[in-house]
Design a protein around this motif. Structure first.
Motif, PDB file in Angstrom:
ATOM      1  N   THR A 193       0.827  -1.070   0.204  1.00 36.47           N
ATOM      2  CA  THR A 193      -0.073   0.072  -0.057  1.00 36.47           C
ATOM      3  C   THR A 193       0.966   1.344  -0.139  1.00 36.47           C
ATOM      4  OG1 THR A 193      -1.259  -1.272   1.696  1.00 36.47           O
ATOM      5  CG2 THR A 193      -1.984   1.025   1.155  1.00 36.47           C
ATOM      6  N   MET A 194       2.007   1.214   0.842  1.00 33.44           N
ATOM      7  CA  MET A 194       2.755   2.484   0.775  1.00 33.44           C
ATOM      8  C   MET A 194       3.449   2.622  -0.295  1.00 33.44           C
ATOM      9  SD  MET A 194       2.054   3.382   3.961  1.00 33.44           S
ATOM     10  CE  MET A 194       3.403   4.699   4.215  1.00 33.44           C
ATOM     11  N   LEU A 195       3.870   1.689  -0.829  1.00 38.36           N
ATOM     12  CA  LEU A 195       4.788   1.944  -2.363  1.00 38.36           C
ATOM     13  C   LEU A 195       3.649   2.454  -3.357  1.00 38.36           C
ATOM     14  CD1 LEU A 195       6.946  -1.100  -2.615  1.00 38.36           C
ATOM     15  CD2 LEU A 195       7.803   0.994  -2.028  1.00 38.36           C
ATOM     16  N   ARG A 196       2.539   1.913  -3.288  1.00 42.65           N
ATOM     17  CA  ARG A 196       1.465   2.217  -4.318  1.00 42.65           C
ATOM     18  C   ARG A 196       1.170   3.509  -3.971  1.00 42.65           C
ATOM     19  NH1 ARG A 196      -0.654   1.498  -9.387  1.00 42.65           N
ATOM     20  NH2 ARG A 196      -2.941   2.270  -9.125  1.00 42.65           N
ATOM     21  N   GLY A 197       1.016   3.895  -2.765  1.00 46.48           N
ATOM     22  CA  GLY A 197       0.748   5.584  -2.549  1.00 46.48           C
ATOM     23  C   GLY A 197       1.818   6.368  -2.656  1.00 46.48           C
ATOM     24  N   GLN A 198       2.933   5.975  -2.491  1.00 49.62           N
ATOM     25  CA  GLN A 198       4.023   6.583  -3.100  1.00 49.62           C
ATOM     26  C   GLN A 198       4.258   7.110  -4.440  1.00 49.62           C
ATOM     27  OE1 GLN A 198       7.917   4.974  -2.915  1.00 49.62           O
ATOM     28  NE2 GLN A 198       8.963   6.834  -2.457  1.00 49.62           N
ATOM     29  N   GLN A 199       4.008   5.776  -5.279  1.00 51.03           N
ATOM     30  CA  GLN A 199       3.859   6.090  -6.708  1.00 51.03           C
ATOM     31  C   GLN A 199       2.645   6.861  -7.129  1.00 51.03           C
ATOM     32  OE1 GLN A 199       1.808   4.377  -9.235  1.00 51.03           O
ATOM     33  NE2 GLN A 199       3.242   4.585 -10.896  1.00 51.03           N
ATOM     34  N   ARG A 200       1.516   6.840  -6.559  1.00 58.13           N
ATOM     35  CA  ARG A 200       0.292   7.440  -7.164  1.00 58.13           C
ATOM     36  C   ARG A 200       0.363   9.071  -6.672  1.00 58.13           C
ATOM     37  NH1 ARG A 200      -2.453   5.417 -11.150  1.00 58.13           N
ATOM     38  NH2 ARG A 200       0.076   4.981 -11.288  1.00 58.13           N
ATOM     39  N   PHE A 201       0.993   9.068  -5.413  1.00 58.10           N
ATOM     40  CA  PHE A 201       1.327  10.609  -4.833  1.00 58.10           C
ATOM     41  C   PHE A 201       2.333  11.346  -5.992  1.00 58.10           C
ATOM     42  CE2 PHE A 201       3.779  13.688  -2.715  1.00 58.10           C
ATOM     43  CZ  PHE A 201       2.586  14.453  -1.956  1.00 58.10           C
ATOM     44  N   ALA A 202       3.251  10.679  -6.527  1.00 51.89           N
ATOM     45  CA  ALA A 202       4.308  10.775  -7.553  1.00 51.89           C
ATOM     46  C   ALA A 202       3.487  11.592  -8.696  1.00 51.89           C
ATOM     47  CB  ALA A 202       5.305  10.088  -7.759  1.00 51.89           C
ATOM     48  N   VAL A 203       2.593  10.725  -9.000  1.00 49.74           N
ATOM     49  CA  VAL A 203       1.652  11.032 -10.270  1.00 49.74           C
ATOM     50  C   VAL A 203       0.911  12.163 -10.260  1.00 49.74           C
ATOM     51  CG1 VAL A 203      -0.059  10.238 -11.878  1.00 49.74           C
ATOM     52  CG2 VAL A 203       1.906   8.779 -11.172  1.00 49.74           C
ATOM     53  N   TYR A 204      -0.169  12.399  -9.092  1.00 57.58           N
ATOM     54  CA  TYR A 204      -1.181  13.090  -8.893  1.00 57.58           C
ATOM     55  C   TYR A 204      -0.891  14.279  -8.034  1.00 57.58           C
ATOM     56  CZ  TYR A 204      -3.908   9.700 -11.348  1.00 57.58           C
ATOM     57  OH  TYR A 204      -4.562   8.860 -12.211  1.00 57.58           O
ATOM     58  N   CYS A 205       0.193  14.078  -7.303  1.00 60.82           N
ATOM     59  CA  CYS A 205       0.025  15.270  -6.296  1.00 60.82           C
ATOM     60  C   CYS A 205       1.386  16.200  -6.347  1.00 60.82           C
ATOM     61  CB  CYS A 205       0.074  14.777  -4.684  1.00 60.82           C
ATOM     62  SG  CYS A 205      -1.315  13.501  -4.571  1.00 60.82           S
ATOM     63  N   THR A 206       2.402  15.757  -6.602  1.00 64.69           N
ATOM     64  CA  THR A 206       3.504  16.364  -6.960  1.00 64.69           C
ATOM     65  C   THR A 206       3.721  17.445  -7.573  1.00 64.69           C
ATOM     66  OG1 THR A 206       4.382  14.720  -8.421  1.00 64.69           O
ATOM     67  CG2 THR A 206       5.429  14.293  -6.082  1.00 64.69           C
ATOM     68  N   PRO A 207       3.049  17.475  -8.753  1.00 67.21           N
ATOM     69  CA  PRO A 207       3.091  18.770  -9.615  1.00 67.21           C
ATOM     70  C   PRO A 207       2.854  20.040  -8.742  1.00 67.21           C
ATOM     71  CG  PRO A 207       1.943  17.002 -10.766  1.00 67.21           C
ATOM     72  CD  PRO A 207       2.170  16.589  -9.377  1.00 67.21           C
ATOM     73  N   CYS A 208       1.893  20.033  -7.848  1.00 70.03           N
ATOM     74  CA  CYS A 208       1.455  21.115  -7.102  1.00 70.03           C
ATOM     75  C   CYS A 208       2.380  21.069  -5.721  1.00 70.03           C
ATOM     76  CB  CYS A 208      -0.073  21.146  -6.934  1.00 70.03           C
ATOM     77  SG  CYS A 208      -0.855  21.517  -8.197  1.00 70.03           S
ATOM     78  N   HIS A 209       2.296  19.977  -5.151  1.00 74.19           N
ATOM     79  CA  HIS A 209       2.740  19.966  -3.619  1.00 74.19           C
ATOM     80  C   HIS A 209       3.906  19.716  -3.494  1.00 74.19           C
ATOM     81  CE1 HIS A 209      -1.036  20.453  -1.577  1.00 74.19           C
ATOM     82  NE2 HIS A 209      -1.810  19.645  -2.432  1.00 74.19           N
ATOM     83  N   GLY A 210       4.878  19.129  -4.716  1.00 76.61           N
ATOM     84  CA  GLY A 210       6.376  18.889  -4.595  1.00 76.61           C
ATOM     85  C   GLY A 210       6.464  17.388  -3.832  1.00 76.61           C
ATOM     86  N   GLN A 211       7.658  16.927  -4.230  1.00 79.83           N
ATOM     87  CA  GLN A 211       8.005  15.623  -3.828  1.00 79.83           C
ATOM     88  C   GLN A 211       7.729  15.238  -2.553  1.00 79.83           C
ATOM     89  OE1 GLN A 211       8.760  12.881  -5.693  1.00 79.83           O
ATOM     90  NE2 GLN A 211       9.382  13.409  -7.715  1.00 79.83           N
ATOM     91  N   ALA A 212       8.287  16.461  -1.682  1.00 78.80           N
ATOM     92  CA  ALA A 212       8.353  16.051  -0.293  1.00 78.80           C
ATOM     93  C   ALA A 212       7.035  17.021   0.442  1.00 78.80           C
ATOM     94  CB  ALA A 212       9.566  16.914   0.400  1.00 78.80           C
ATOM     95  N   GLY A 213       6.256  17.441  -0.397  1.00 77.63           N
ATOM     96  CA  GLY A 213       4.910  17.902   0.002  1.00 77.63           C
ATOM     97  C   GLY A 213       4.853  19.173   0.833  1.00 77.63           C
ATOM     98  N   TYR A 214       6.056  20.071   0.298  1.00 77.37           N
ATOM     99  CA  TYR A 214       5.990  21.338   0.940  1.00 77.37           C
ATOM    100  C   TYR A 214       5.223  22.481   0.185  1.00 77.37           C
ATOM    101  CZ  TYR A 214       9.395  19.815   4.532  1.00 77.37           C
ATOM    102  OH  TYR A 214      10.149  19.290   5.446  1.00 77.37           O
TER     103      TYR A 214
END
Lengths: 471, 401
Positions: B289-310
């Motif tokens: 689950t964690m790995l999947r979440g990391q991968q999906r986060f990278a796809v959908y969230c990083t464009p705005c929130h950045g790799q580390a979420g800042y």
């Protein structure tokens, strides 16, 4: 003068041969003979009967085409596993027939076979009409015929191009090029004869129509010089073209991986078969036509005999190809290939296979006999058998291979529907309708060319050393 | 004003056989004439020598056209299938000589044949439906059994009397004069008007295409031939009188189980436990689950929130560089407010968006959304960790800190 002309004729044709043109020996008589057919007020009664039958069949064809388009290709017998049925069988059959015309007009021209002049016009016309019948099938089989133009590369809203490496696209290019070039070739040869008709026409209407298509031809020597050069070049272009067309048609099969199709022998074997069937069709049509329109002096027994010899030769080639296929199937050691051929000869379609063998391999052998080769009605019998046989050849190749492929659970037995049968009968009607109209309205024999092979056409040769050469 | 006699065009002699016309042609050639021609019902072999004609350049035209065909076909096939729309089929090369030869060959022959036919017409200046020679009724023999020789008046050596004598000495028939036509050779005015009109009309479709090409359309494209997208069918929510309830969309048959919708628990589906957001992730969480979440986060969230979420993703950086006035920077996921949110609320943010953040519920599945939530939680802990978070056994390995 006469003495030297004969000497020259002897130099050209060392063996005493029957004359190319009998009876009518001066130019005016040739014109009269050929144009007389078109100028007599009424054609013979047989012409009307023939036209009545063939045009009703043509009507049937149009009805079937409309029915097919309105309903969908499901009205044909094509279905799993034989997705190619009569449509493609008839397409290949007609394209094959077409080839004789080009062969007679182009290849025999390059080989300087003067006997071709009496038959080439009619044979070329048959080419065009057969291509019409053939071209109809790919157009109507696509289902949504109104988008058939998608076969051609043009910038479209899908932003896609057709696949230029597909044999089916090669086919589109080959057949459409072939139709165009043979139409040009035929029309060009016709221009001087149309001018003859224009100058003989008695009504204003005829004069305008023939005159329009005669393009103002007036027989100028400068025009003839370029005309002859163009004719020679077109013949030189049409020769490889005609060989390529049936090779490309055979690629439709040979490039696929179906056993019984995937063989390198296909191109030459298809070309030989095409010539074979085409010559048979020319004989079938020309014998009644010369009888009916009194052209026996121009289309002589010698012409017919020569064509029968070609039929004998190509028929034997086709027979050789059949046996080669079997040999390779055995020698190649591929079990699927072996099965495909055993299945052809002894499987559910054995009846078709043996009809084909009888008509294509056995029947033409009768032409070894000079008697049969030179009696008009006997040769028509053989020629009709050959036509039947060549139709069955395409049927055997296409249907037997598809009906039993690699997956036995998928085997089936192809049956044509009544629509298939009526459509095919209709194309025969279309072919003969066009031919009969051609006989009535256009010169069936190339007038100018026949005049050119009369002895009187050869000038007393200029003394080689006299005057200046090539200005 | 006296009516002027139309200009003399040529002198025409008539012959009955090949030999006499050839002899006359040789004589005329030897007399030095250039502008003369022989007319015959069939090509007379050797006449070009008798007349002193040069070989035609038609073969060069045909060769040129043929080579054009070869080049065009090869180039176009490469451009279309290998360049403009690379068309990969059965892993075969996009462009290869053998597979592209058939079309190249056909096209070469086609253009060369056009060259031969149309080249012949152009060089011969045909079609030419009207010519002065046709005014002479005897000239009709030229397409039957007569032979003619015409010497044109424009030739430098032309002399009406002497040329006539020369021609007459070869011919049994009287030599006749051919005069320029008095009739106008132009088409009647109404034919020209009709042709011009038809020409103008023929340009209209092209004008339409150009217009459509360079203007923004306000309505959907008009297709003469509809593609499969617009075949007759019922859309969702549409009415269909065929069914008793009048709905085109059919409800599930009673007792049917959809095989891809196992999630029925409202907590899992909404992230809410009654009114409140739930505090725990309702699905089992594993390494996967964690790995999947990391991968999906990278796809959908990083464009705005950045790799580390800042909140420093590429989109946010670009907006900052452009100094976009209306831009609301993405929240930092490590903001204490956000860290304090229940997992259910983060799930809800992903599914439905929040204020200026768009909703992702339609792109991201339920399980994937929870996986992202799990990963966000891990991310938050990683950025705000204390020594207490490290297992006692590992603390020594942290070194100086």
């Amino acid at each position: 003068m006469t003495a030297s002309a004969t000497t020259q004729a002897h130099l050209e044709e060392p063996y005493a041969r029957p004359k190319l043109v009998e009876g009518a020996e001066d130019f005016g008589a040739v014109t009269q003979r050929v144009c007389g057919v078109l100028e007599r007020p009424k054609p013979p009664r047989a012409w009307y009967i023939g036209l009545a039958i063939s045009s009703s069949l043509t009507l049937l064809l149009f009805t079937m085409v409309v029915y097919l388009i309105a309903t969908g290709v499901g009205v044909w017998g094509n279905n799993s596993p034989a997705f190619w049925g009569w449509g493609i069988v008839n397409f290949v059959f007609w394209v094959g027939i077409a080839h004789a015309g080009t062969l007679i007009s182009a290849i025999l021209f390059l080989l300087r076979q003067k006997w071709r002049t009496s038959i080439n016009r009619a044979a070329e016309a048959m080419t065009l009409f057969a291509v019409c019948c053939a071209g109809l099938y790919p157009a109507i089989h696509v289902g949504r015929i109104w988008v058939a133009y998608w076969l051609f590369p043009f910038p479209n809203q899908m932003q896609m191009w057709p696949n230029f490496r597909s044999p089916l696209l090669w086919d589109v290019f080959a057949v459409s090029t072939y139709a165009t070039v043979s139409a040009l070739f035929w029309f060009m040869g016709l221009v001087p004869d149309l001018a003859t008709l224009r100058d003989r026409s008695t009504t204003r209407l005829k004069q305008v129509i023939y005159g329009f298509f005669a393009l103002g031809w007036r027989g100028s020597a400068r025009h003839w010089q370029r005309f002859e050069r163009a004719y020679l070049l077109l013949a030189a272009l049409a020769t490889p073209l005609v060989l390529s067309v049936h090779s490309v048609v055979s690629f439709d099969f040979a490039v696929s991986q179906v056993s019984g199709w995937h063989t390198t022998i296909f191109p030459p074997y298809f070309v030989a078969g095409a010539i074979f069937s085409g010559f048979a069709m020319v004989v079938t049509v020309m014998v009644p036509a010369r009888e009916l329109f009194g052209l026996k002096e121009l289309v002589t027994i010698r012409h017919l005999e020569n064509m029968n010899k070609v039929i004998l030769a190509t028929g034997s080639m086709v027979g050789l190809a059949y046996s080669t296929e079997f040999f390779i199937a055995w020698y190649g050691g591929n079990p699927y290939e072996r099965f495909a051929f055993m299945n052809r000869a002894f499987g559910p379609y054995a009846w078709a296979y043996w009809i084909m063998i009888f008509c294509n391999v056995v029947a033409p052998q009768f032409f070894w006999s000079k008697k049969i080769r030179t009696s008009p009605w006997l040769m028509v019998g053989v020629a009709i058998l050959v036509n039947v046989g060549m139709w069955f050849e395409r049927f055997v190749i296409i249907v037997t291979s598809l009906a039993r492929t690699y997956l036995p659970s998928n085997w089936g037995y192809f049956k044509p529907t009544w629509v298939d049968i009526c459509t095919f009968a209709g194309t025969i009607g279309l072919f003969f309708t066009l031919f009969l109209l051609f006989c009535r309205f256009l010169p069936m024999v190339a007038i100018a060319e026949v005049k050119g092979v009369l002895p009187a056409a050869h000038a007393h040769p200029e003394h080689p050393k006299g005057g200046h050469d090539h200005g | 004003m006296a009516e002027s006699q139309p200009a003399l065009q040529s002198l025409v002699a008539e012959f009955d056989d090949v030999d006499s016309v050839s002899a006359a042609a040789r004589a005329v050639r030897d007399a030095g004439f250039q502008h003369f021609d022989v007319y015959s019902p069939f090509p007379i072999h050797g006449i070009e020598r008798s007349m002193g004609l040069r070989a035609t350049r038609l073969p060069w035209i045909v060769l040129g056209m043929g080579l054009t065909g070869t080049t065009l076909a090869l180039f176009f096939q490469w451009w279309a299938n290998a360049h403009d729309y690379p068309f990969k089929i059965s892993a075969k090369p996009l462009f290869g000589i053998p597979a592209n030869i058939p079309i190249t060959f056909e096209f070469t022959v086609l253009l060369a044949a056009f060259g031969a036919f149309f080249g012949m017409l152009v060089l011969n200046r045909l079609p030419e439906h009207h010519n002065e020679l046709f005014d002479n009724p005897r000239f009709r023999r030229a397409t039957d059994d007569g032979f003619f020789l015409a010497v044109e008046a424009r030739d430098a050596r032309f002399d009406t009397r002497r040329t006539r004598e020369l021609l007459q000495s070869f011919s049994k028939h009287p030599v006749v004069e051919c005069h320029a036509s008095t009739e106008s050779r132009a088409f009647p005015i109404w034919v020209r008007a009709a042709l011009a009109g038809a020409g103008a009309l023929a340009l209209l479709p092209f004008a339409g295409i150009v217009n459509a090409r360079f203007r923004d359309a306000t309505s959907p494209a008009f297709h003469l031939i509809k593609d499969m997208d617009s075949q007759p069918r019922y859309r969702a929510q549409a009415a269909n009188p065929y069914f008793a309830d009048g709905r085109a969309q059919r409800p599930d048959v009673a007792g049917a189980v959809a095989f891809d919708h196992f999630l029925t628990d409202p907590k899992t589906l909404t992230g809410r436990d009654g009114e409140n957001f739930c505090g725990t992730i309702p699905l089992p969480v594993s390494d996967q689950t964690m790995l999947r979440g990391q991968q999906r986060f990278a796809v959908y969230c990083t464009p705005c929130h950045g790799q580390a979420g800042y909140g420093d993703g590429l989109v946010a950086q670009r907006a900052a560089n452009l100094q976009e006035p209306n831009w609301v920077p993405p929240a930092s996921l490590h903001d204490p407010v956000v860290r304090a949110r229940a997992v259910g609320q983060i799930f809800d943010t992903i599914r439905n968006g929040v204020r200026t953040m768009p909703a992702y519920g339609r792109q991201i599945g339920i399980e994937d959304s929870w996986a992202i939530v799990a990963y966000v939680r891990a991310l938050q802990r990683s950025q705000n960790a204390t020594v207490e978070d490290v297992p006692p056994a590992e603390r020594a390995s942290l070194g100086t800190r």
